[in-house]
Design a protein around this motif. Structure first.
Motif, mmCIF file in Angstrom:
data_model
loop_
_atom_site.group_PDB
_atom_site.id
_atom_site.type_symbol
_atom_site.label_atom_id
_atom_site.label_comp_id
_atom_site.label_asym_id
_atom_site.label_seq_id
_atom_site.Cartn_x
_atom_site.Cartn_y
_atom_site.Cartn_z
ATOM 1 N N GLN A 1 0.841 -1.180 0.000
ATOM 2 C CA GLN A 1 0.000 0.000 0.000
ATOM 3 C C GLN A 1 0.885 1.241 0.000
ATOM 4 N N VAL A 2 0.469 2.237 -0.769
ATOM 5 C CA VAL A 2 1.170 3.503 -0.826
ATOM 6 C C VAL A 2 0.382 4.517 -0.002
ATOM 7 N N GLN A 3 0.992 5.018 1.053
ATOM 8 C CA GLN A 3 0.384 6.065 1.855
ATOM 9 C C GLN A 3 1.033 7.396 1.518
ATOM 10 N N LEU A 4 0.201 8.371 1.210
ATOM 11 C CA LEU A 4 0.672 9.669 0.783
ATOM 12 C C LEU A 4 0.484 10.698 1.889
ATOM 13 N N VAL A 5 1.389 11.668 1.919
ATOM 14 C CA VAL A 5 1.332 12.731 2.908
ATOM 15 C C VAL A 5 1.559 14.062 2.211
ATOM 16 N N GLU A 6 0.606 14.978 2.367
ATOM 17 C CA GLU A 6 0.733 16.317 1.814
ATOM 18 C C GLU A 6 1.279 17.265 2.873
ATOM 19 N N SER A 7 1.929 18.314 2.397
ATOM 20 C CA SER A 7 2.396 19.361 3.287
ATOM 21 C C SER A 7 2.505 20.666 2.512
ATOM 22 N N GLY A 8 2.620 21.762 3.235
ATOM 23 C CA GLY A 8 2.842 23.053 2.616
ATOM 24 C C GLY A 8 1.660 23.985 2.611
ATOM 25 N N GLY A 9 0.516 23.532 3.082
ATOM 26 C CA GLY A 9 -0.649 24.392 3.115
ATOM 27 C C GLY A 9 -0.516 25.475 4.167
ATOM 28 N N GLY A 10 -1.421 26.433 4.093
ATOM 29 C CA GLY A 10 -1.411 27.518 5.045
ATOM 30 C C GLY A 10 -2.279 28.665 4.594
ATOM 31 N N LEU A 11 -2.128 29.783 5.277
ATOM 32 C CA LEU A 11 -2.875 30.998 4.984
ATOM 33 C C LEU A 11 -2.033 31.911 4.108
ATOM 34 N N VAL A 12 -2.579 32.301 2.963
ATOM 35 C CA VAL A 12 -1.884 33.196 2.046
ATOM 36 C C VAL A 12 -2.835 34.284 1.573
ATOM 37 N N GLN A 13 -2.272 35.402 1.178
ATOM 38 C CA GLN A 13 -3.070 36.502 0.664
ATOM 39 C C GLN A 13 -3.322 36.346 -0.829
ATOM 40 N N PRO A 14 -4.435 36.870 -1.329
ATOM 41 C CA PRO A 14 -4.699 36.805 -2.768
ATOM 42 C C PRO A 14 -3.546 37.372 -3.578
ATOM 43 N N GLY A 15 -3.262 36.704 -4.700
ATOM 44 C CA GLY A 15 -2.190 37.117 -5.574
ATOM 45 C C GLY A 15 -0.844 36.503 -5.257
ATOM 46 N N LYS A 16 -0.734 35.865 -4.111
ATOM 47 C CA LYS A 16 0.534 35.264 -3.706
ATOM 48 C C LYS A 16 0.649 33.832 -4.207
ATOM 49 N N SER A 17 1.791 33.225 -3.946
ATOM 50 C CA SER A 17 2.081 31.875 -4.404
ATOM 51 C C SER A 17 2.317 30.935 -3.237
ATOM 52 N N LEU A 18 2.119 29.666 -3.504
ATOM 53 C CA LEU A 18 2.328 28.628 -2.504
ATOM 54 C C LEU A 18 2.623 27.327 -3.230
ATOM 55 N N THR A 19 3.534 26.539 -2.698
ATOM 56 C CA THR A 19 3.858 25.245 -3.282
ATOM 57 C C THR A 19 3.582 24.138 -2.278
ATOM 58 N N LEU A 20 2.792 23.175 -2.700
ATOM 59 C CA LEU A 20 2.476 22.020 -1.881
ATOM 60 C C LEU A 20 3.377 20.851 -2.259
ATOM 61 N N SER A 21 3.612 19.970 -1.304
ATOM 62 C CA SER A 21 4.435 18.792 -1.536
ATOM 63 C C SER A 21 3.679 17.538 -1.146
ATOM 64 N N CYS A 22 4.002 16.455 -1.828
ATOM 65 C CA CYS A 22 3.428 15.154 -1.524
ATOM 66 C C CYS A 22 4.543 14.125 -1.542
ATOM 67 N N THR A 23 4.564 13.263 -0.535
ATOM 68 C CA THR A 23 5.577 12.234 -0.491
ATOM 69 C C THR A 23 5.021 10.992 0.175
#
Length: 129
Positions: A1-23
């Motif tokens: 079985q492959v268990q995935l974990v996301e990270s990198g979320g949060g609170l950001v203001q409109p127009g900004k950037s964010l990168t999420l990760s999965c491993t």
């Protein structure tokens, strides 16, 4: 079985950037199709982007029309990571973001959540001023 974990979320203001990760600890993701979905309150889980291997270290990617040009899926196989780069974020992007994987090496209906067997727990992205 492959268990995935996301990270990198949060609170950001409109127009900004964010990168999420999965491993996945102890599992290699480079050989399986991977995707990103999101689910906003009161809405269905929405396809965002997919990545599948079509050759030796060669990948095809696809992005939903709604986020094409703003969101990009990519991989860093040496780190066993799948990314979702999000730019020019809008309040409507607020949702729980999930990564997903398929046990099959090739899938055609990559936009369909039913094609994916493995899911993470999700990471919250909130876009607010």
């Amino acid at each position: 079985q492959v268990q995935l974990v996301e990270s990198g979320g949060g609170l950001v203001q409109p127009g900004k950037s964010l990168t999420l990760s999965c491993t996945s600890s102890g599992h290699t993701l480079s050989n399986i199709p991977m995707a990103w979905f999101r689910q906003a309150p009161g809405k269905d889980r929405e396809f965002l982007a997919a990545s599948r291997r079509i050759g030796s270290n060669v990948y095809n990617t696809a992005h939903a029309e709604s986020v094409k040009g703003r969101f990009t899926i990519s991989r860093h196989n040496a780190k066993n990571l799948v990314y979702l780069e999000m730019n020019d974020l809008k309040p409507e992007d607020t949702a729980v973001y999930y990564c997903a994987g398929s046990r099959r090496s090739n899938i055609e209906n990559y936009q369909n959540r039913d094609e994916y067997d493995y899911w993470g727990q999700g990471t919250q992205v909130t876009v607010s001023s």
